[in-house]
Enzyme design. Sequence first.
Site, PDB file in Angstrom:
ATOM      1  CD  GLU A 103       2.170   6.699   0.760  1.00 56.88           C
ATOM      2  OE1 GLU A 103       3.083   6.135   1.385  1.00 56.88           O
ATOM      3  OE2 GLU A 103       1.005   6.778   1.155  1.00 56.88           O
ATOM      4  CG  HIS A 113      -8.158   4.492  -2.207  1.00 53.91           C
ATOM      5  ND1 HIS A 113      -8.211   5.754  -2.730  1.00 53.91           N
ATOM      6  CD2 HIS A 113      -6.875   4.091  -2.345  1.00 53.91           C
ATOM      7  CE1 HIS A 113      -7.006   6.095  -3.179  1.00 53.91           C
ATOM      8  NE2 HIS A 113      -6.176   5.106  -2.964  1.00 53.91           N
ATOM      9  CG  HIS A 134      -1.981   1.976  -4.436  1.00 55.23           C
ATOM     10  ND1 HIS A 134      -1.511   2.164  -3.155  1.00 55.23           N
ATOM     11  CD2 HIS A 134      -2.991   2.886  -4.593  1.00 55.23           C
ATOM     12  CE1 HIS A 134      -2.195   3.156  -2.566  1.00 55.23           C
ATOM     13  NE2 HIS A 134      -3.103   3.599  -3.411  1.00 55.23           N
TER      14      HIS A 134
HETATM   15 CU1  CUO Z   1      -4.127   5.500  -3.124  1.00 57.23          CU
HETATM   16 CU2  CUO Z   1      -2.783   7.190  -5.641  1.00 57.23          CU
HETATM   17  O1  CUO Z   1      -4.360   6.793  -4.579  1.00 57.23           O
HETATM   18  O2  CUO Z   1      -2.483   6.406  -3.746  1.00 57.23           O
END
Ligand code: CUO
Length: 660
Positions: free
Chosen positions: A328, A186, A216
């Site tokens: 995002e 991640h 995600h």
């Molecule tokens: Cu990867 Cu919320 O954590 O975008």
Amino acid sequence: GEEKATFDLPANYYPDKYKSASSTLANRFGSESSRRIPVRNIALPNLSLPMELPYNDQFSLFVPKHRQMAGKLIDIFMSMRNVEDLMSVCSYCQLRINPYMFNYCLSVAILHRDDTKGLNIPTFAETFPDKFMDPRVFRKAREVSTVVQPGNRLPVVIPQNYTAAEFEPEQRVAYFREDIGLNLHHWHWHLVYPFDAADRNIVNKDRRGELFYYMHQQIIARYSVERMCNDLSRPKRYSNFREPIEEGYFPKLDSQVASRAWPPRFAGTKIRDLDRPVDLIAADVSQLETWRDRFLQAIEDMAVLLPNGRKMTLDEDTGIDVLGNLMESSIISRNRPFYGDLHNMGHVFISYSHDPDHRNLEQFGVMGDSATAMRDPVFYRWHAYIDDIFQLYKNKLPPYPNDRLDFPGIQVLSVSAVSGAGPDRLLTQWEQSTMELGRGLDFTPRGSVLATFTHLQHDEFNYIIEVNNASGAGVMGTVRLFMAPVVDENGTPLSFDEQRKLMIELDKFTHAIPSGSSTIRRSSTESSVTIPYERTFRSQGSRPGDPGSAEAAEFDFCGCGWPHHLLLPKGTTRGYPVVLFCMISNWSDDGVSQDLVGKCNDAASYCGIRDRKYPDRRAMGFPFDRPSPASSLQDFLTPNMATRPCTIIFNDNVRVRSAR
Ligand code: CUO
């Protein structure tokens, strides 16, 4: 062995407080050093903005002010004329700039500069092990490294399940949430896809917004299946921002830089209005609701509002990418002032919920950092909600007609997964592995300190796919392999609409299919979703940081990829029923012709390919990304698809990974 280099800094590069000690500092590793590197004295750029973040604070990509400072520092690193100048400015920064921000920005720059693609820096887990493991490990490591000579040192053991008691139900999936490789993936993903930089090419990558959605979405699908294997229900989306968050989380991590414990969040905490002048954050919870409502309106209208007042249609090809970029909220968002910063600020509100007005002088919790966020159960509740918003959009798209699913002439006769236990029986167990801690320990004497930790693992297996090609000629196909549970938390068969959202991608590859019947064999180790264990960790079999070795550089910058040891969900000791799905689609409808030599191209499904287009023209998650009138998976199949029931059998023993 490990070679140590010393940098000879110009005297004016030392911060004032160290000036008198500069000769001592320069010699800190002098006795072990075999190489001295002179640092060129250059005209330094203006670093005042990135220097505003205090040296010992935490750094968060989700905090707008931090993002801006990091954006500036990335620009500075990117604009250095050559590697020598970059090294100069880095040496100057190293004792002045917050180490987390410095490491992040330098990593982004090295990843994106043409002249640094082979440069060697240590992996993040080795530089900042404190973000990934129980701090008691460091105390033990200190004892070991002080008392015992290198070579005689026994590995320090990182305990499993150290963050909560067994009677806490959420603890049943702690092995997943707190997996070192998963959190590294991640962190790397957000490193490959930075939010902010003057050079738009760093941010504006092919289908970035869609990949944000898909990577995600797959995290949520995989976590959901993992929960179902452990008698837990799928994560409840966090959609009512006024409601207490049921789950607490006590991270038991210490920050070595900040010399502080990461703050916990108690069960039943609500997010509250933020007013933290130190972080330049003042925001009300109602702001999140406003942004959320604007997203829902855009999906309702299938159009987003642009800054010039016009509307832009969300079409079926690019709509998800546009929405992903708005959500995002990187600099390529089409309308940041209006759609705001919903996803990032969700992380921020949650991560400051224990101290919203800074009265207790606490820093953010684990949700504030992409290297630690996945440890917290609330991460999955937040992202389940984010995913829900994307699904609302997908639900408005027409189902794929059969002619977009089918591959005329191609018939998949069967698919199966064969492990050592026979066909369609997949085996999982615990495995104990070893990693190097030496680099991240901020004390002398140095030298190798190994740590062992325990993680999920599976036995490798092969896919066997029987194909008949009646088209009369050889063709190119894209083989798509997925897996999903077959029953819900109560043992009731899943509807197709539920099941398709739980489909986890296992592999995707291009394959030449000869005329007539043929068999495709593919090893689980070749997965386009995962990176090999050795790349996630530098285990004892590899030598950490051999300077200048191309192999070491590959470790660092091809670090994005689902960790291979988590390819399969855990299953159960009795055997967890899943269905394996295979589709072969027509490459002439999916393929992207591009040169892929040496480009970190083996984990493209969730990470894309460095400097290249996403290597599949279909929507990410195809063919399961859209709703379908099919009532069951069987009902959905066209002749170029096949399924097979499989069982995942978990063996509750620990196997020790052998050194290579
Ligand atoms: Cu990867 Cu919320 O954590 O975008």
